[in-house]
Write an enzyme that holds these catalytic residues in place. Structure first.
Site, PDB file in Angstrom:
ATOM      1  CE  LYS A   1       5.643 108.328  18.129  1.00 24.68           C
ATOM      2  NZ  LYS A   1       6.185 107.046  18.601  1.00 24.68           N
TER       3      LYS A   1
ATOM      4  CD  GLU B   1      20.205 107.765   7.942  1.00 25.74           C
ATOM      5  OE1 GLU B   1      18.980 107.892   7.770  1.00 25.74           O
ATOM      6  OE2 GLU B   1      20.858 108.457   8.744  1.00 25.74           O
TER       7      GLU B   1
ATOM      8  CD  GLU C   1      19.029 115.265  13.847  1.00 21.64           C
ATOM      9  OE1 GLU C   1      19.454 114.636  12.856  1.00 21.64           O
ATOM     10  OE2 GLU C   1      19.085 114.842  15.003  1.00 21.64           O
TER      11      GLU C   1
ATOM     12  CB  CYS D   1      21.154 111.352  12.171  1.00 22.61           C
ATOM     13  SG  CYS D   1      21.531 112.300  13.629  1.00 22.61           S
TER      14      CYS D   1
HETATM   15  P1  NAP Z   1      11.063 106.660  11.871  1.00 18.69           P
HETATM   16  O1  NAP Z   1       9.981 105.783  11.409  1.00 18.69           O
HETATM   17  O2  NAP Z   1      11.344 107.908  11.138  1.00 18.69           O
HETATM   18  O3  NAP Z   1      10.756 106.977  13.417  1.00 18.69           O
HETATM   19  C1  NAP Z   1      11.088 108.158  14.104  1.00 18.69           C
HETATM   20  C2  NAP Z   1       9.906 108.602  14.948  1.00 18.69           C
HETATM   21  O4  NAP Z   1       8.823 108.957  14.105  1.00 18.69           O
HETATM   22  C3  NAP Z   1       9.384 107.521  15.868  1.00 18.69           C
HETATM   23  O5  NAP Z   1       8.924 108.084  17.070  1.00 18.69           O
HETATM   24  C4  NAP Z   1       8.235 106.964  15.058  1.00 18.69           C
HETATM   25  O6  NAP Z   1       7.297 106.289  15.828  1.00 18.69           O
HETATM   26  C5  NAP Z   1       7.657 108.222  14.462  1.00 18.69           C
HETATM   27  N1  NAP Z   1       6.820 107.995  13.291  1.00 18.69           N
HETATM   28  C6  NAP Z   1       6.831 106.944  12.433  1.00 18.69           C
HETATM   29  N2  NAP Z   1       5.888 107.095  11.484  1.00 18.69           N
HETATM   30  C7  NAP Z   1       5.271 108.269  11.738  1.00 18.69           C
HETATM   31  C8  NAP Z   1       4.207 108.985  11.117  1.00 18.69           C
HETATM   32  N3  NAP Z   1       3.595 108.517  10.029  1.00 18.69           N
HETATM   33  N4  NAP Z   1       3.841 110.160  11.648  1.00 18.69           N
HETATM   34  C9  NAP Z   1       4.446 110.652  12.735  1.00 18.69           C
HETATM   35  N5  NAP Z   1       5.434 110.020  13.371  1.00 18.69           N
HETATM   36  C10 NAP Z   1       5.857 108.841  12.887  1.00 18.69           C
HETATM   37  O7  NAP Z   1      12.396 105.865  11.978  1.00 18.69           O
HETATM   38  P2  NAP Z   1      12.525 104.289  12.211  1.00 18.69           P
HETATM   39  O8  NAP Z   1      11.471 103.515  11.524  1.00 18.69           O
HETATM   40  O9  NAP Z   1      12.589 104.105  13.630  1.00 18.69           O
HETATM   41  O10 NAP Z   1      13.904 104.016  11.456  1.00 18.69           O
HETATM   42  C11 NAP Z   1      13.956 103.948  10.030  1.00 18.69           C
HETATM   43  C12 NAP Z   1      15.158 104.668   9.504  1.00 18.69           C
HETATM   44  O11 NAP Z   1      15.087 106.052   9.859  1.00 18.69           O
HETATM   45  C13 NAP Z   1      16.492 104.242  10.084  1.00 18.69           C
HETATM   46  O12 NAP Z   1      16.975 103.096   9.507  1.00 18.69           O
HETATM   47  C14 NAP Z   1      17.321 105.449   9.809  1.00 18.69           C
HETATM   48  O13 NAP Z   1      17.763 105.458   8.490  1.00 18.69           O
HETATM   49  C15 NAP Z   1      16.373 106.586  10.026  1.00 18.69           C
HETATM   50  N6  NAP Z   1      16.501 107.169  11.381  1.00 18.69           N
HETATM   51  C16 NAP Z   1      17.123 108.350  11.514  1.00 18.69           C
HETATM   52  C17 NAP Z   1      17.283 108.894  12.775  1.00 18.69           C
HETATM   53  C18 NAP Z   1      17.968 110.198  13.008  1.00 18.69           C
HETATM   54  O14 NAP Z   1      18.445 110.449  14.106  1.00 18.69           O
HETATM   55  N7  NAP Z   1      18.018 111.088  12.035  1.00 18.69           N
HETATM   56  C19 NAP Z   1      16.816 108.232  13.895  1.00 18.69           C
HETATM   57  C20 NAP Z   1      16.134 107.028  13.722  1.00 18.69           C
HETATM   58  C21 NAP Z   1      15.988 106.517  12.454  1.00 18.69           C
HETATM   59  P3  NAP Z   1       7.435 104.691  16.002  1.00 18.69           P
HETATM   60  O15 NAP Z   1       8.819 104.424  16.443  1.00 18.69           O
HETATM   61  O16 NAP Z   1       6.464 104.400  17.043  1.00 18.69           O
HETATM   62  O17 NAP Z   1       7.127 104.114  14.667  1.00 18.69           O
END
Ligand code: NAP
Ligand code: MG
Length: 503
Positions: free
Chosen positions: A199, A406, A275, A309
């Site tokens: 996904k 972060e 991760e 990250c």
């Molecule tokens: P996120 O919500 O953690 O999204 C990452 C993935 O998880 C996306 O594919 C997202 O889908 C999915 N997801 C979201 N809610 C979920 C749930 N309840 N169950 C299963 N999967 C779910 O991250 P974001 O909202 O895009 O970003 C928020 C913050 O996360 C950023 O500001 C940053 O601090 C952190 N982040 C960290 C990394 C990393 O590489 N470690 C990468 C991205 C973000 P959808 O996108 O469709 O919601």
């Protein structure tokens, strides 16, 4: 699905892809979501809609897991010879190389990163990952054991282990490196012989869908890889909770990581690797070569607009050189050309979404409110698209929000320190433990610090060095398990111990 792309930014090949993209890929078929719902995908440089993608949810995840299960149990993949499996993965790397420009265009359009960066980093790293993992397919093996069995004197046994593919893997990836994260996830799973339901992030689904086409073209059996676009709260949550998924691999926020663990626990206790976020310390000692350390510290935070990250977001500088380093990094920040990723001169593109722009601007305000001193940037750039200025805060304190949380944007907080012992405790004072770096000419000091830093990756006199062979992942709340390297492959296997009585 028809697109509404206005700018003539991309090649004909990408334009044709955008015209057909937007379906789910399940059991080798491209199909709409069962609900027929879609969601919009935006160009972050303009805010325009570039595609509409199928909003898969529980029903589609169910179908995809079913296809992956069938492909796994029927043996079309897991019992294919290791050499044949490796050759297909290698072929995927070749196809990716052939279409490298298209993938860089998609990343720029969808994520916003400069085309030149995607072409030089994201795409070659993904190609290399598949080739590296192709090699492992034929090298996953067990061991033999001279067992003693003390309660059966005089008996003899032959014992060995086998590493078997774990089964159906659910993989959920973020938007910061859409293609590369897909590669990091798919490569080791496929090398191990698992089947997959992937996904992608709702913000950046396009390169994964194009990768699906190449997987099809390479000749992978149907159902080995399935791609379900959709929202995290629906598609992602259904995948994490699915009782017939054997392992879930997630990259994203720590907050969602906790939800994944909870869902795994409540369903079938599927294996989990995570991760997650980071707040990585970048340490500059007084004896460092500043001609490397200053641009290195700027690159550590500004690469990929800070949406890494492992971004070096806490800059600790020894007191005697603090002003010089802070001013040096600020100078870099002011020089960075921010603009559309399709502009060849742009070094930094937009943030990925309005949500991220608001979030990053909120952190900048918090930094100012908490009394950190803004020495570069600090504002949104322009009115159109999600651009923000590269931002440097000096005089930050350990207790501040911009030091503890972060930000996931181009914002660095600099702090002075007196000696290596002090900086170790400051650097390790974080819930995260993904990466850390040390800049010094003193080899002994560098390795002494590397040994005591609580981080999965430590860079010495460099930053953001990644390789398919090197395990990447975090201590503490930065995650469970590792990406890349043999470490990642092993996390897609179960160990079976087999014992035969000989006498
Ligand atoms: P996120 O919500 O953690 O999204 C990452 C993935 O998880 C996306 O594919 C997202 O889908 C999915 N997801 C979201 N809610 C979920 C749930 N309840 N169950 C299963 N999967 C779910 O991250 P974001 O909202 O895009 O970003 C928020 C913050 O996360 C950023 O500001 C940053 O601090 C952190 N982040 C960290 C990394 C990393 O590489 N470690 C990468 C991205 C973000 P959808 O996108 O469709 O919601
Ligand atoms: Mg999200």
């Amino acid at each position: 699905m028809a697109t509404v792309l206005k700018d003539h930014l991309v090649s004909d090949a990408t334009r044709r892809f955008l015209d057909r993209a937007g379906n789910l890929w399940i059991n080798g078929e491209w199909c709409a979501a069962r609900s027929e719902k879609t969601f919009e995908v935006y160009n972050p440089a303009t805010g325009e809609i570039i595609a509409r993608c199928a909003a898969g949810d529980r029903a589609d995840i169910d179908a995809a897991v079913h296809a992956a299960r069938y492909a796994f149990e029927s043996g079309s993949w897991s019992r294919m010879t290791a050499s044949e499996r490796g050759r297909l993965i290698w072929k995927l790397g070749d196809l990716l190389e052939e279409h490298g420009d298209e993938f860089a265009e998609l990343e720029t359009l969808d994520n916003g990163k400069p085309f030149n960066v995607a072409r030089a980093a994201d795409v070659p790293l993904a190609i290399d990952l598949f080739r590296y993992m192709a090699g492992w397919a034929t090298k996953i093996h067990g061991q033999t054991f001279p067992i003693s069995v003390p309660y059966m004197p005089g008996s003899e046994f032959f014992s060995y282990t086998a590493r078997e593919p774990i089964g159906v893997a659910g993989q959920i990836i973020p938007w910061n490196f859409p293609l590369l994260m897909a590669a990091w996830k798919l490569g080791p799973a496929l090398a191990a012989g698992c089947t997959v339901v992937l996904k992608p992030a709702e913000q950046t689904p396009l390169s994964a869908l194009r990768l699906g086409e190449l997987i099809e073209e390479a000749g992978f059996p149907e159902g080995v890889v399935n791609i379900v676009t959709g929202l995290g709260e629906t598609a992602g949550a259904a995948l994490a909770a699915h009782p017939d998924v054997d392992k879930i691999a997630f990259t994203g926020s720590t907050e969602v990581g906790r939800l994944i663990v909870e869902a795994a626990g409540k369903s079938n206790l599927k294996k989990v690797t995570l991760e997650l976020g980071g707040k990585s310390p970048n340490i500059v000692l007084a004896d460092a070569d500043l001609s490397a350390a200053i641009p290195g510290a700027a690159g550590a935070i500004f690469f990929n607009h800070g949406q890494c990250c492992c971004a070096g977001s806490r800059l600790y500088v020894q007191k005697s050189i603090y002003d010089e380093v802070v001013e040096g990094v600020a100078h870099y920040a002011r020089q960075i050309r921010v603009g559309s990723g399709f502009d060849a001169a742009a070094q930094m593109g937009p943030l990925v979404s309005q949500e991220q722009l608001d979030r990053v601007c909120g952190y900048i305000e918090a930094g100012i409110r908490d009394g950190a001193r803004l020495v570069a940037g600090g504002r949104r750039k322009g009115e159109r698209g999600y651009f923000v200025e590269p931002t440097v805060f000096a005089g930050a304190r350990q207790s501040m929000k911009i030091v503890r949380e972060e930000i996931f944007g181009p914002v660095v907080a600099a702090m002075p320190f007196d000696d290596p012992e002090e900086v170790l405790s400051l650097a390790n004072d974080s819930a995260y433990g993904l990466a850390a770096a040390v800049w010094t000419r003193d080899v002994t000091q560098a390795h002494r610090l590397a040994r005591r830093l609580k981080a999965g990756n430590v860079w010495i006199n460099c930053y953001n060095i990644f390789d398919a062979a090197l395990p990447f992942g975090g201590y503490k709340e930065s995650g469970w398990g590792r990406e890349m390297g043999l470490a990642a492959v092993e996390l897609y296997t179960e160990i079976k111990a087999v014992t035969t009585r000989l006498a």
